[in-house]
Design a protein around this motif. Structure first.
Motif, PDB file in Angstrom:
ATOM      1  N   TYR A 420     -19.013  15.035  38.458  1.00 14.74           N
ATOM      2  CA  TYR A 420     -17.634  15.212  38.878  1.00 14.74           C
ATOM      3  C   TYR A 420     -17.487  14.922  40.358  1.00 14.74           C
ATOM      4  N   VAL A 421     -16.396  14.222  40.703  1.00 17.20           N
ATOM      5  CA  VAL A 421     -16.088  13.940  42.105  1.00 17.20           C
ATOM      6  C   VAL A 421     -15.320  15.125  42.682  1.00 17.20           C
ATOM      7  N   ASP A 422     -15.313  15.214  44.004  1.00 15.38           N
ATOM      8  CA  ASP A 422     -14.883  16.464  44.633  1.00 15.38           C
ATOM      9  C   ASP A 422     -13.386  16.637  44.760  1.00 15.38           C
ATOM     10  N   SER A 423     -12.598  15.547  44.656  1.00 17.12           N
ATOM     11  CA  SER A 423     -11.187  15.691  45.008  1.00 17.12           C
ATOM     12  C   SER A 423     -10.295  14.858  44.117  1.00 17.12           C
ATOM     13  N   ASP A 424      -9.144  15.404  43.814  1.00 17.98           N
ATOM     14  CA  ASP A 424      -8.062  14.665  43.178  1.00 17.98           C
ATOM     15  C   ASP A 424      -6.765  15.054  43.884  1.00 17.98           C
TER      16      ASP A 424
END
Length: 556
Positions: A420-424
């Motif tokens: 999972y990437v850290d930001s949306d």
């Protein structure tokens, strides 16, 4: 000017002129303006609770020459670390305040932390001259930096090796201070993940000395200067190895981890007093939500109880941060389960009702705070809190929310290569175009997914596989993180064991289960006995503590 001068930015609570700098928020408009004016960006990353950030407001950013220089030659952008940890993750220069000089597209030229007025005048002048005289060289170096960042972003993945749990545990043991507790030398931070790893591995590995290490650390912290013996609560960290001289800010984020560690080590008295601070100072009695922090003020904390009643208490950041509130709810529910604290269960129930009512959306998931889109850590802790709320009988809706959050996390934050990437948060300005997979958040995501898997046992959701992917995406990082990789070890050890669920209405049987298996998901029911499920096998109900103990230790 003060912190409440009508600006959207928080400045020092003491007199200063920092608001005379034409700060812009991090936004597309600010970057477009920098490009149009062909100016470099001065990025200041501050924090409400940060002492040296306040000092820089009062000194450097109150210096007339600095004010004029920045306003004339730069596009100044100010960011709060607590609000946008994704920006901090990419631009922090080694602490707070961060002072970063950027191109108009957001690439880093150079930077530092605190700069006094003379250093700022000199540095800002040199950077702007370099910017105007060496644009071609800058563009070439920027492109090289982007390639390196892209390569680094893909370098975190690796094979999962169960032996790394022992390696990380060994790092924690090796860094342990047997005299003062804690890890390493000064400065000393709580390192709550390391404390929880010791507590869990004490049970999982049958090593009572590990629990003693965790307990000793918490006792020394609470007995020394790192604890507020008047109003309660832990200060952020100690500048000395014996916990005697703290930095005086108090953080909700730290307390969530500390409450959990105190619950796991059975230290109810300290836990109750820390909770007293949280509930009387940080908690909003109307909503049940908790503010993010309280400022450092050495003079105030030197006062006795009578002196504090007459004094002005340090500023409290009343902004609600989703991840930290959700983490505290988990800690409170765990404290109730382990130490019989029904009042904390009610606190958690009200907190979660308000949090989801104000910041959660069925489509976008959990926002970071009011008006700011979510970060991975907000989704992760909202997931974990929903699982715990469902297990602890706060309502059927929480099970459905947990499943929905797992799906939203996969859809909005999941990466095709795994993890999972850290930001949306909704923009890809500057270095936000680089997808980062943070170690801690992916490990916590794995824990949440494994807890949900134990709770619902739905093979169609592939929760175990998702957890494995989250850990695999960052598997090459733990060996370089030492004790700070403790949460990865917590997650990886869970991954290698079958899910265990215990359904019971008997508090003693619930505690027996946790004393034998630290990863058991205990579901509150109205039954007087206990039903233990290990993997896909559920055993006959029992009222015998010894049988519960035996069953939860089965390997499937």
């Amino acid at each position: 000017m003060t912190a409440e001068s009508g600006s959207e930015f928080h400045f020092s609570p003491r007199p200063n002129r920092a608001a005379e700098i034409s700060w812009r928020p991090w936004s597309e408009a600010a970057f477009a303006e920098a490009r149009d004016l062909q100016r470099p960006i001065l990025l200041s990353i501050s924090a409400v609770w940060c002492h040296w950030c306040h000092v820089m407001d009062e000194t450097t950013y109150s210096d007339q020459e600095v004010i004029d220089l920045v306003n004339e030659w730069y596009l100044p952008i100010r960011v709060d670390n607590d609000v946008r940890p994704d920006i901090n993750q990419r631009y922090n220069m080694g602490g707070w305040p961060t002072t970063a000089f950027l191109t108009s597209d957001g690439d880093i030229l150079t930077g530092a932390t605190y700069l006094n007025p003379e250093q700022m005048r000199d540095g800002a002048t040199r950077v702007v001259e370099y910017w105007h005289q060496n644009r071609a060289d800058i563009e070439a170096k920027v492109e090289e930096g982007r390639r390196a960042a892209a390569a680094a972003g893909a370098a975190g993945a690796g094979p999962l090796d169960g032996g790394i749990v022992g390696e990380i545990l060994g790092s924690v043991e090796g860094a342990y201070d047997p005299v003062n507790g804690g890890f390493g030398t000064a400065p000393k931070f709580p390192q709550t993940d390391a404390l929880s790893l010791l507590a869990e591995q004490s049970i999982a590995g049958g090593r009572p000395e590990l629990m003693e290490m965790a307990g000793h650390t918490l006792e020394r912290m609470a007995g020394g200067g790192t604890y507020d013996h008047v109003e309660g609560g832990f200060f952020r960290y100690s500048t000395t190895e014996d916990w005697s001289v703290p930095h005086f800010e108090k953080m909700l984020e730290d307390h969530a981890g500390l409450i959990a560690a105190l619950a796991r080590t059975g230290q109810g008295e300290i836990l109750d007093d820390a909770g007293r601070y949280l509930d009387t100072v940080l908690r909003d009695p109307g909503t049940g939500l908790y503010g993010g922090s309280q400022d450092a003020d050495e003079a105030y904390y030197a006062l006795d109880a009578e002196g504090r009643r007459a004094g002005q208490a340090p500023y409290v950041d009343r902004r609600v941060y989703a991840a930290w509130n959700a983490a505290l709810a988990v800690a409170y529910l765990e404290a109730d389960l382990r130490l019989d604290r029904p009042a904390l269960r009610e606190r958690a129930a009200q907190l979660l009702k308000s949090l989801f009512g104000s910041l959660y959306d069925d489509e976008r998931g959990m926002d970071r705070t009011e008006g700011v889109g979510g970060q991975l850590q907000d989704q992760v802790w909202a997931l974990r809190a929903s699982v715990w709320a469902a297990a602890r009988g706060l309502g059927d809706v929480w099970r459905d929310r947990a499943v929905a959050l797992a799906e939203q996390m996969e859809r909005r934050y999941g990466n095709q290569a795994g993890g999972y990437v850290d930001s949306d948060a909704g923009d890809h300005l500057g270095r936000l175009s680089e997808e980062l997979k943070p170690l801690a958040e992916n490990a916590e995501a794995a824990i949440g997914l494994l807890e949900l898997d134990a709770l619902i046992g739905d093979p169609g959701l592939d929760l175990h596989k998702r957890a494995e992917g989250a850990l695999g995406a960052v598997a090459s990082l733990p060996r370089s993180h030492g004790t700070l990789a403790a949460v990865f070890a917590q997650a990886l050890d869970r991954l290698g064991r079958p899910p265990v669920k215990v359904e019971t209405g008997d508090a003693a049987l619930a505690r027996t289960a946790l004393a034998a298996n630290p990863y058991a998901v205990v579901v509150l029911t109205d039954r007087p006995d206990a039903v233990v499920c290990v993997g896909t096998t559920c055993f006959a109900p029992t009222r015998e503590p010894s049988e519960v103990e035996t069953l939860v230790r089965k390997d499937g």
